[in-house]
Design a protein around this motif. Structure first.
Motif, PDB file in Angstrom:
ATOM      1  N   VAL A 440       0.845  -0.777  -0.026  1.00 35.66           N
ATOM      2  CA  VAL A 440       0.004  -0.505  -0.232  1.00 35.66           C
ATOM      3  C   VAL A 440       0.890   1.137  -0.107  1.00 35.66           C
ATOM      4  N   MET A 441       0.499   1.925  -0.464  1.00 40.31           N
ATOM      5  CA  MET A 441       1.419   3.219  -1.022  1.00 40.31           C
ATOM      6  C   MET A 441       0.848   4.494  -0.651  1.00 40.31           C
ATOM      7  N   ILE A 442       1.673   5.019   0.666  1.00 40.98           N
ATOM      8  CA  ILE A 442       0.365   6.723   1.074  1.00 40.98           C
ATOM      9  C   ILE A 442       1.489   7.883   0.689  1.00 40.98           C
ATOM     10  N   ASN A 443       0.375   9.244  -0.139  1.00 42.54           N
ATOM     11  CA  ASN A 443       1.254  10.144   0.102  1.00 42.54           C
ATOM     12  C   ASN A 443       1.556  10.423   0.736  1.00 42.54           C
ATOM     13  N   LYS A 444       2.073  11.935   0.464  1.00 39.15           N
ATOM     14  CA  LYS A 444       2.873  13.084   1.327  1.00 39.15           C
ATOM     15  C   LYS A 444       1.725  13.665   2.275  1.00 39.15           C
ATOM     16  N   GLY A 445       1.697  14.354   3.410  1.00 40.58           N
ATOM     17  CA  GLY A 445       0.648  14.785   4.242  1.00 40.58           C
ATOM     18  C   GLY A 445       1.874  15.208   5.877  1.00 40.58           C
ATOM     19  N   GLU A 446       0.727  15.435   6.278  1.00 37.51           N
ATOM     20  CA  GLU A 446       1.331  16.141   7.551  1.00 37.51           C
ATOM     21  C   GLU A 446       0.814  14.968   9.252  1.00 37.51           C
ATOM     22  N   HIS A 447       0.197  13.819   8.634  1.00 37.35           N
ATOM     23  CA  HIS A 447       0.139  13.383   9.616  1.00 37.35           C
ATOM     24  C   HIS A 447       0.412  11.845   9.360  1.00 37.35           C
ATOM     25  N   THR A 448       1.900  11.864   8.854  1.00 35.44           N
ATOM     26  CA  THR A 448       1.987  10.346   8.303  1.00 35.44           C
ATOM     27  C   THR A 448       2.055   8.951   9.203  1.00 35.44           C
ATOM     28  N   LEU A 449       2.347   9.519  10.446  1.00 33.29           N
ATOM     29  CA  LEU A 449       2.492   8.455  11.612  1.00 33.29           C
ATOM     30  C   LEU A 449       1.830   7.706  12.086  1.00 33.29           C
ATOM     31  N   GLU A 450       0.343   8.120  12.079  1.00 34.19           N
ATOM     32  CA  GLU A 450      -1.527   8.811  11.943  1.00 34.19           C
ATOM     33  C   GLU A 450      -1.122   7.750  11.224  1.00 34.19           C
ATOM     34  N   VAL A 451      -1.365   8.571  10.424  1.00 30.45           N
ATOM     35  CA  VAL A 451      -2.193   6.742   8.924  1.00 30.45           C
ATOM     36  C   VAL A 451      -1.381   5.308   8.863  1.00 30.45           C
ATOM     37  N   LEU A 452       0.304   5.030   9.253  1.00 34.77           N
ATOM     38  CA  LEU A 452       0.476   4.230   9.643  1.00 34.77           C
ATOM     39  C   LEU A 452      -0.037   3.581  10.825  1.00 34.77           C
ATOM     40  N   LYS A 453      -0.396   3.692  12.293  1.00 33.24           N
ATOM     41  CA  LYS A 453      -1.344   3.196  12.503  1.00 33.24           C
ATOM     42  C   LYS A 453      -2.195   3.019  12.771  1.00 33.24           C
ATOM     43  N   THR A 454      -3.012   3.923  11.808  1.00 34.67           N
ATOM     44  CA  THR A 454      -4.762   3.695  11.466  1.00 34.67           C
ATOM     45  C   THR A 454      -4.948   1.734  10.110  1.00 34.67           C
ATOM     46  N   LEU A 455      -3.388   2.180   9.106  1.00 35.21           N
ATOM     47  CA  LEU A 455      -3.903   1.465   7.871  1.00 35.21           C
ATOM     48  C   LEU A 455      -2.847  -0.312   8.970  1.00 35.21           C
ATOM     49  N   LYS A 456      -2.462   0.257   9.786  1.00 33.91           N
ATOM     50  CA  LYS A 456      -2.274  -1.458  10.458  1.00 33.91           C
ATOM     51  C   LYS A 456      -4.034  -1.692  11.033  1.00 33.91           C
ATOM     52  N   ASP A 457      -3.902  -0.833  12.148  1.00 34.13           N
ATOM     53  CA  ASP A 457      -5.273  -1.604  12.211  1.00 34.13           C
ATOM     54  C   ASP A 457      -5.752  -1.937  11.027  1.00 34.13           C
ATOM     55  N   ILE A 458      -6.464  -1.313   9.992  1.00 36.30           N
ATOM     56  CA  ILE A 458      -7.823  -1.646   9.383  1.00 36.30           C
ATOM     57  C   ILE A 458      -6.699  -2.502   8.540  1.00 36.30           C
ATOM     58  N   ALA A 459      -5.835  -3.097   8.155  1.00 32.11           N
ATOM     59  CA  ALA A 459      -5.051  -3.940   7.116  1.00 32.11           C
ATOM     60  C   ALA A 459      -5.143  -5.791   8.200  1.00 32.11           C
ATOM     61  N   LYS A 460      -5.012  -5.318   9.819  1.00 34.19           N
ATOM     62  CA  LYS A 460      -4.903  -6.875  10.398  1.00 34.19           C
ATOM     63  C   LYS A 460      -6.273  -7.005  10.549  1.00 34.19           C
ATOM     64  N   ARG A 461      -7.098  -6.685  10.483  1.00 42.90           N
ATOM     65  CA  ARG A 461      -8.193  -7.017  10.402  1.00 42.90           C
ATOM     66  C   ARG A 461      -9.281  -7.111   9.143  1.00 42.90           C
ATOM     67  N   SER A 462      -8.912  -6.393   8.119  1.00 42.97           N
ATOM     68  CA  SER A 462      -9.302  -7.159   6.636  1.00 42.97           C
ATOM     69  C   SER A 462      -8.347  -8.311   6.390  1.00 42.97           C
ATOM     70  N   ARG A 463      -7.486  -8.538   6.616  1.00 43.61           N
ATOM     71  CA  ARG A 463      -6.989  -9.628   6.286  1.00 43.61           C
ATOM     72  C   ARG A 463      -7.451 -10.607   6.635  1.00 43.61           C
ATOM     73  N   ALA A 464      -7.569 -10.671   8.301  1.00 35.88           N
ATOM     74  CA  ALA A 464      -8.282 -11.384   8.904  1.00 35.88           C
ATOM     75  C   ALA A 464      -9.757 -12.400   8.425  1.00 35.88           C
ATOM     76  N   LEU A 465     -10.469 -11.020   7.614  1.00 35.78           N
ATOM     77  CA  LEU A 465     -11.657 -11.573   7.348  1.00 35.78           C
ATOM     78  C   LEU A 465     -11.790 -11.597   5.909  1.00 35.78           C
ATOM     79  N   LYS A 466     -10.771 -12.375   5.015  1.00 36.09           N
ATOM     80  CA  LYS A 466     -10.202 -12.021   3.618  1.00 36.09           C
ATOM     81  C   LYS A 466     -11.233 -13.360   3.116  1.00 36.09           C
TER      82      LYS A 466
END
Length: 486
Positions: A440-466
């Motif tokens: 997954v690619m994320i662009n530039k922004g002011e909240h990159t660390l927050e995006v990474l933390k949120t994406l991690k949580d979403i990714a784990k849940r989504s993959r578990a239900l894949k």
């Protein structure tokens, strides 16, 4: 055997025969691929055979009889046909070596080659677009690594070689400090088709326009008055490729125009739609030509100048605005002039031509041991139409899975969260789909660390239900077009 089952058996045998004969029919294409890509190339061709016709009724009948409906067979299509036939009492031997396990392992191996081992507790890799601001905060790059960044993206369309080198050195320093690995990805700039105001608005950088009004595309201000809106597309020779009636989009599709006439001065465009709140055409905004066959090279002179440094520093190279297999052959030729072992190429699918030519692009790429595909949804949405993006991004994903090609899901992933710190409901759903890709690619922004933390949580849940629930296969025009011409 009941008449219904006999009908199913006959339909499957027809598909089996066509796939069994495909290595002979497409021998010239297969002979050109790298030996390690042979089974993947065969599976890709067999998947195109499956998807060139309408098999929805066949799938529904198979499902009703308790058999495989052929959904989710992208990575092992011929083998799935054979196994399904065996359930109907048909002995099909030998079984194709491209099994579900083979396909899964091949995609995983290719992903690791491109992106490295993804971080613990992450089901996919994450590519972070680098920005100069990352250097403002001490240890910020280390924090990115610790929060899941596995690939650093450097865009050659921005900054300069000295800055790129500084970025790579900082990433390497942070990797050494944390003990975490990070692949380096360089995106070539590609054609810089951007607005340059030549008359009205030249000084201020913006020109007011209105629906029904006229804008000129021209390489020169000569022959125009100061009151006329004249835009250079920043690429010589482009205007000569245009035809009357073709659509042209400005500023990520917010402004739509159509070619009214072509003159010696340039192309006269009529503004048909303005979707932005303020009716201004601004400098440095992107221009898209979804209906036009542009006589410009995907590999620019600037790209060629960048290649020596890029090849030296990059683990992977992104080919921006690639359109045809010939474009890819051109890039490969240029890289081989510089090194016998060039880094793998990531095809950025962001034009209508690239979507239509996708099977050919994949087979051309298979002349090398490893490569990937980025679904660059920003320009792609403008090129094909926003309403078609959902289906087209899925089609690209399916075809890539058939070729065991890792996919990068890119553009506007958690964009609101990245810019404002608050995610919208729609982009959370989109991020869940993004997590199904290998990267997954994320662009530039002011909240990159927050995006990474949120994406991690979403990714784990989504993959578990894949669960890939694609019961019916309508015909794919991409498959039909490729097989008709090969």
């Amino acid at each position: 055997m009941s008449p219904e089952l006999d009908t199913l058996r006959s339909a499957l045998l027809q598909l089996e025969e066509e796939m069994r004969n495909s290595p002979t029919r497409y021998a010239s294409l297969l002979s050109a691929v790298h030996p390690s890509q042979l089974e993947s190339a065969k599976n890709l061709l067999n998947y195109l055979i499956l998807r060139k016709t309408d098999i929805q009724e066949l799938q529904e009948s198979l499902h009703e009889e308790g058999l495989s409906s052929l959904a989710s067979c992208e990575s092992h299509v011929y083998r799935q046909i054979q196994v399904t036939l065996s359930r109907l009492g048909e002995e099909v031997r030998p079984l194709d070596p491209c099994s579900m396990e083979f396909g899964s392992k091949k995609i995983q191996k290719n992903s690791e080659r491109l992106f490295g081992l993804h971080h613990a507790e992450w089901p996919s890799s994450v590519m972070v677009t680098f920005d100069r601001s990352f250097f403002d905060e001490k240890k910020y790059v280390e924090k990115l690594l610790q929060n899941g960044m596995g690939v650093a993206r450097i865009n050659c369309a921005h900054d300069d070689p000295n800055t790129w080198t500084q970025m790579v050195r900082e990433i390497q320093r942070a990797c050494k400090k944390t003990g975490l690995s990070c692949a380096i990805h360089f995106d070539l700039a590609g054609p810089k088709i951007r607005t340059v105001l030549l008359q009205k608005g030249r000084e201020s950088g913006k020109a007011e326009i209105k629906v029904g009004g006229r804008v000129w595309l021209s390489d020169s201000a000569k022959g125009f008055t100061q009151k006329e809106v004249v835009v250079s597309p920043n690429e010589p020779g482009l205007i000569q490729s245009l035809k009357v009636g073709e659509r042209i989009y400005f500023d990520d599709g917010l402004i739509r125009a159509r070619v009214e006439r072509i003159t010696k001065k340039g192309a006269a465009l009529k503004i048909e739609r303005i979707s932005s709140k303020k009716p201004f055409l601004k400098n440095e905004k992107g221009i898209n030509f979804p209906d036009s066959v542009l006589a410009i090279s995907s590999l620019t002179d600037f790209d060629r100048k960048c290649l020596p440094l890029v090849i030296k520093l990059a683990d992977t190279v992104g080919f921006s605005f690639v359109r045809t297999p010939e474009d890819l052959a051109d890039l490969r030729s240029e890289m081989l002039k510089l090194t016998a072992t060039p880094p793998p190429v990531i095809l950025k699918i962001e034009t209508r031509d690239a979507v239509v030519q996708l099977p050919g692009l994949l087979l051309e790429s298979m002349k090398e041991p490893c490569f990937g595909v980025m679904i660059a949804r920003g320009d792609l949405a403008v090129e094909i139409g926003f309403e078609r993006l959902v289906e087209v991004q899925e089609e690209i994903s399916w075809i890539c899975e058939a070729g065991h090609v890792p996919v990068i899901w890119a553009t506007q992933v958690l964009e609101n969260l990245h810019k404002s710190g608050i995610a919208s409901r729609a982009e959370i759903t989109d991020a869940g789909r993004a997590a199904m890709a290998e990267c997954v690619m994320i662009n530039k922004g002011e909240h990159t660390l927050e995006v990474l933390k949120t994406l991690k949580d979403i990714a784990k849940r989504s993959r578990a239900l894949k669960v890939k629930n694609r019961l019916i296969f309508r015909p794919l025009r991409i498959a039909e077009s490729f097989l008709e011409n090969n």
